[in-house]
Design a protein around this motif. Sequence first.
Motif, PDB file in Angstrom:
ATOM      1  N   HIS A   1       0.833  -1.210   0.000  1.00 14.09           N
ATOM      2  CA  HIS A   1       0.000   0.000   0.000  1.00 14.09           C
ATOM      3  C   HIS A   1       0.867   1.260   0.000  1.00 14.09           C
ATOM      4  O   HIS A   1       0.588   2.217  -0.739  1.00 14.09           O
ATOM      5  N   ASN A   2       1.904   1.276   0.808  1.00 20.62           N
ATOM      6  CA  ASN A   2       2.784   2.447   0.884  1.00 20.62           C
ATOM      7  C   ASN A   2       3.563   2.669  -0.402  1.00 20.62           C
ATOM      8  O   ASN A   2       4.007   3.785  -0.680  1.00 20.62           O
ATOM      9  N   GLU A   3       3.716   1.615  -1.195  1.00 19.43           N
ATOM     10  CA  GLU A   3       4.417   1.717  -2.470  1.00 19.43           C
ATOM     11  C   GLU A   3       3.451   1.948  -3.633  1.00 19.43           C
ATOM     12  O   GLU A   3       3.856   1.929  -4.788  1.00 19.43           O
ATOM     13  N   PHE A   4       2.150   2.128  -3.309  1.00 22.87           N
ATOM     14  CA  PHE A   4       1.112   2.291  -4.341  1.00 22.87           C
ATOM     15  C   PHE A   4       1.118   1.111  -5.309  1.00 22.87           C
ATOM     16  O   PHE A   4       0.826   1.251  -6.490  1.00 22.87           O
ATOM     17  N   ASN A   5       1.466  -0.062  -4.781  1.00 22.99           N
ATOM     18  CA  ASN A   5       1.525  -1.287  -5.573  1.00 22.99           C
ATOM     19  C   ASN A   5       0.145  -1.945  -5.521  1.00 22.99           C
ATOM     20  O   ASN A   5      -0.099  -2.874  -4.750  1.00 22.99           O
ATOM     21  N   HIS A   6      -0.776  -1.451  -6.344  1.00 20.96           N
ATOM     22  CA  HIS A   6      -2.177  -1.849  -6.243  1.00 20.96           C
ATOM     23  C   HIS A   6      -2.405  -3.305  -6.640  1.00 20.96           C
ATOM     24  O   HIS A   6      -3.287  -3.966  -6.082  1.00 20.96           O
ATOM     25  N   VAL A   7      -1.646  -3.811  -7.597  1.00 25.04           N
ATOM     26  CA  VAL A   7      -1.821  -5.202  -8.029  1.00 25.04           C
ATOM     27  C   VAL A   7      -1.545  -6.153  -6.868  1.00 25.04           C
ATOM     28  O   VAL A   7      -2.343  -7.050  -6.569  1.00 25.04           O
ATOM     29  N   VAL A   8      -0.416  -5.932  -6.200  1.00 26.54           N
ATOM     30  CA  VAL A   8      -0.044  -6.795  -5.079  1.00 26.54           C
ATOM     31  C   VAL A   8      -0.983  -6.596  -3.889  1.00 26.54           C
ATOM     32  O   VAL A   8      -1.406  -7.566  -3.246  1.00 26.54           O
ATOM     33  N   SER A   9      -1.334  -5.356  -3.581  1.00 28.99           N
ATOM     34  CA  SER A   9      -2.230  -5.118  -2.438  1.00 28.99           C
ATOM     35  C   SER A   9      -3.593  -5.765  -2.666  1.00 28.99           C
ATOM     36  O   SER A   9      -4.206  -6.291  -1.732  1.00 28.99           O
ATOM     37  N   ASP A  10      -4.076  -5.758  -3.913  1.00 32.15           N
ATOM     38  CA  ASP A  10      -5.352  -6.421  -4.207  1.00 32.15           C
ATOM     39  C   ASP A  10      -5.247  -7.931  -4.013  1.00 32.15           C
ATOM     40  O   ASP A  10      -6.197  -8.582  -3.529  1.00 32.15           O
ATOM     41  N   MET A  11      -4.104  -8.520  -4.397  1.00 32.00           N
ATOM     42  CA  MET A  11      -3.879  -9.958  -4.189  1.00 32.00           C
ATOM     43  C   MET A  11      -3.925 -10.304  -2.705  1.00 32.00           C
ATOM     44  O   MET A  11      -4.564 -11.290  -2.300  1.00 32.00           O
ATOM     45  N   ILE A  12      -3.257  -9.496  -1.908  1.00 35.29           N
ATOM     46  CA  ILE A  12      -3.187  -9.745  -0.465  1.00 35.29           C
ATOM     47  C   ILE A  12      -4.569  -9.627   0.166  1.00 35.29           C
ATOM     48  O   ILE A  12      -4.969 -10.448   1.000  1.00 35.29           O
ATOM     49  N   LEU A  13      -5.318  -8.608  -0.234  1.00 36.05           N
ATOM     50  CA  LEU A  13      -6.649  -8.395   0.322  1.00 36.05           C
ATOM     51  C   LEU A  13      -7.576  -9.564  -0.008  1.00 36.05           C
ATOM     52  O   LEU A  13      -8.332 -10.038   0.848  1.00 36.05           O
ATOM     53  N   LYS A  14      -7.504 -10.035  -1.250  1.00 40.89           N
ATOM     54  CA  LYS A  14      -8.345 -11.159  -1.662  1.00 40.89           C
ATOM     55  C   LYS A  14      -8.059 -12.391  -0.811  1.00 40.89           C
ATOM     56  O   LYS A  14      -8.977 -13.097  -0.379  1.00 40.89           O
ATOM     57  N   SER A  15      -6.769 -12.637  -0.566  1.00 38.27           N
ATOM     58  CA  SER A  15      -6.386 -13.778   0.262  1.00 38.27           C
ATOM     59  C   SER A  15      -6.825 -13.582   1.712  1.00 38.27           C
ATOM     60  O   SER A  15      -7.304 -14.511   2.366  1.00 38.27           O
ATOM     61  N   LEU A  16      -6.691 -12.350   2.200  1.00 39.24           N
ATOM     62  CA  LEU A  16      -7.023 -12.067   3.598  1.00 39.24           C
ATOM     63  C   LEU A  16      -8.506 -12.283   3.883  1.00 39.24           C
ATOM     64  O   LEU A  16      -8.884 -12.773   4.955  1.00 39.24           O
ATOM     65  N   LYS A  17      -9.384 -11.935   2.932  1.00 36.13           N
ATOM     66  CA  LYS A  17     -10.831 -12.083   3.146  1.00 36.13           C
ATOM     67  C   LYS A  17     -11.212 -13.546   3.388  1.00 36.13           C
ATOM     68  O   LYS A  17     -12.206 -13.821   4.074  1.00 36.13           O
ATOM     69  N   ASN A  18     -10.416 -14.445   2.828  1.00 36.20           N
ATOM     70  CA  ASN A  18     -10.703 -15.865   3.030  1.00 36.20           C
ATOM     71  C   ASN A  18     -10.474 -16.303   4.474  1.00 36.20           C
ATOM     72  O   ASN A  18     -10.924 -17.382   4.883  1.00 36.20           O
ATOM     73  N   LEU A  19      -9.760 -15.465   5.239  1.00 34.53           N
ATOM     74  CA  LEU A  19      -9.464 -15.813   6.628  1.00 34.53           C
ATOM     75  C   LEU A  19     -10.553 -15.372   7.598  1.00 34.53           C
ATOM     76  O   LEU A  19     -10.538 -15.759   8.770  1.00 34.53           O
ATOM     77  N   ILE A  20     -11.489 -14.539   7.137  1.00 35.48           N
ATOM     78  CA  ILE A  20     -12.517 -14.000   8.035  1.00 35.48           C
ATOM     79  C   ILE A  20     -13.311 -15.100   8.744  1.00 35.48           C
ATOM     80  O   ILE A  20     -13.502 -15.042   9.974  1.00 35.48           O
ATOM     81  N   PRO A  21     -13.786 -16.157   8.017  1.00 37.49           N
ATOM     82  CA  PRO A  21     -14.563 -17.196   8.721  1.00 37.49           C
ATOM     83  C   PRO A  21     -13.760 -17.935   9.788  1.00 37.49           C
ATOM     84  O   PRO A  21     -14.339 -18.510  10.721  1.00 37.49           O
ATOM     85  N   LYS A  22     -12.419 -17.930   9.666  1.00 32.17           N
ATOM     86  CA  LYS A  22     -11.580 -18.648  10.617  1.00 32.17           C
ATOM     87  C   LYS A  22     -11.178 -17.780  11.816  1.00 32.17           C
ATOM     88  O   LYS A  22     -10.543 -18.269  12.743  1.00 32.17           O
ATOM     89  N   THR A  23     -11.549 -16.486  11.758  1.00 32.08           N
ATOM     90  CA  THR A  23     -11.078 -15.535  12.767  1.00 32.08           C
ATOM     91  C   THR A  23     -12.115 -15.367  13.872  1.00 32.08           C
ATOM     92  O   THR A  23     -13.257 -14.980  13.613  1.00 32.08           O
ATOM     93  N   ASN A  24     -11.733 -15.670  15.099  1.00 27.82           N
ATOM     94  CA  ASN A  24     -12.663 -15.499  16.227  1.00 27.82           C
ATOM     95  C   ASN A  24     -12.145 -14.522  17.278  1.00 27.82           C
ATOM     96  O   ASN A  24     -12.778 -14.306  18.298  1.00 27.82           O
ATOM     97  N   LYS A  25     -10.983 -13.913  17.033  1.00 25.36           N
ATOM     98  CA  LYS A  25     -10.438 -12.911  17.953  1.00 25.36           C
ATOM     99  C   LYS A  25     -10.732 -11.519  17.413  1.00 25.36           C
ATOM    100  O   LYS A  25     -10.521 -11.242  16.222  1.00 25.36           O
ATOM    101  N   THR A  26     -11.179 -10.641  18.311  1.00 26.49           N
ATOM    102  CA  THR A  26     -11.575  -9.305  17.857  1.00 26.49           C
ATOM    103  C   THR A  26     -10.402  -8.497  17.312  1.00 26.49           C
ATOM    104  O   THR A  26     -10.567  -7.726  16.371  1.00 26.49           O
TER     105      THR A  26
END
Length: 506
Positions: free
Chosen positions: A47-72
């Motif tokens: 994000h700090n490098e304005f590297n939108h392609v990579v940041s979008d990849m990371i975000l897509k992967s991160l959303k898959n972790l939401i169902p597994k996350t139970n800590k606030t």
Amino acid sequence: MTKEQFAILLKAKHIMVPQAENAIAYLNTCDVETAVQGHYDLYLVAHNEFNHVVSDMILKSLKNLIPKTNKTDLLANIYCIMAADYVKKGQFNQAITLYYEYKNLQLDNHKLDYNFDGFLLVIYGENKIYYEYRKLAERRLTNPYFQEIDGYNAAIYFYNNAIIADETEDDEFFKISFEGMHDLVLSKRHTKYPEKVIYLYELVDILYSNYQAKTDSDYQDVMSHYLDFVSKYDSNTELKTFNALEAHLRIINTFINYEKYHIAIKRLKAMIDAETEVKYRIQMYTALCKCYKKIDKEKYLQTLEILNKEYNEYQNSLEENLRDGILNTIQLFETRKCYDEIQKRYEVDQLTGCLNRNVLRKKSLQLFALKNEGSIIFIDLDGLKQTNDLYNHSYGDEYLRVFVRGVQEVLPSSSHMFRFGGDEFVIATSFNDAKRIEKLVKRIYKKFNEPLKICDQYIKIKFSLGVALYPQDGETFEEVLNKADSAMYEDKRRHGNEPRNLKTKW
């Protein structure tokens, strides 16, 4: 990828797509807590490098972790990255929803508080809610996490505040912002991007000098300093894509005010890029139009055509954002007043109080559609620069306000007045009867027959004027506007501000 290799990657200045893919694959083998934190840290680098392609990849992967996350606290980290992405894409409604979701978690986390307040600052700034922006900016500075952030992120914070201070002419806020940037540089705070920190500091220094300038000598020093700055960094490929456009555009406007058009054109053309946000391209093409209008009529018309296309694209996106974004603001402030303020900022010129060019085409066509007829009166003030030169820009601002008030006092209800550019105005009417238009024009000239009080001086307001009729002079709004513009230039060439036989124009 190993844990050690991932730690090294986080220190890189630029992450390639294959590296990001390997990092995500590694993180997905880790426990949920490590995976979420790793995605979060990796996203911040991209994000700090304005590297939108990579940041979008990371975000897509991160959303898959939401169902597994139970800590606030882990969920809050995911919300933070999602909110950053929404803000980047201008989807403020979703960002604000996540802001409230985060607040409902009631965490005691200075780092996340700082980041979420940063998203809110962007929304305030974009919607021009400057009073709330300053309050939040000052509160954010007291967050203990501010002392821990990378020096580059701190520099971005002070730079953004300086832009808002310049926009709002807030002397105190500008002084605080510049001194904060100055102290940051002196502190030599750790940063991965030391060149960018110095770049921003030197640019804000020039912008602050430009803001404080009062005399011709002051402005000449600003322009000389800026050209030295450009020369210093022009060959730096790493900073080529790091333009800090808002500051550059404000300083370039000084060159235009002093009729150094060729220098301004060279800088603007060097800055325009297909990847640049539409709103900045519009500002740059508007500045180019202002230059070419004075020195090259053909290029002026060509650039005006490009500007119209850019503006239409921006207007379409704005209409989508207004359906969504204004609701965001109402949801945020829970008051109708905020809706009215944003709508007013979008439609009304903040200096003079008349409508601005954002709604020129739309509202003119609405008038033309009433009876399938109308007219455009294009006005260019001839004495604004002289007023600025003789006195200062506060006199010039009042010159514009007095002119607009005078014209609006004689306008019929079936017409609108717009500020087209710095010293250019457009009047649109719903009629094209020559006698009626002649009567209106004469009333406008009569209003400024004698010098009027501007601040503590009596100054004669001078202008040139051109008229075009719809549909006689063009089947489209653009054709009628261009005809009126050409007629104004002919009027300027032949008459200046002297009385003329208006009937001969039709």
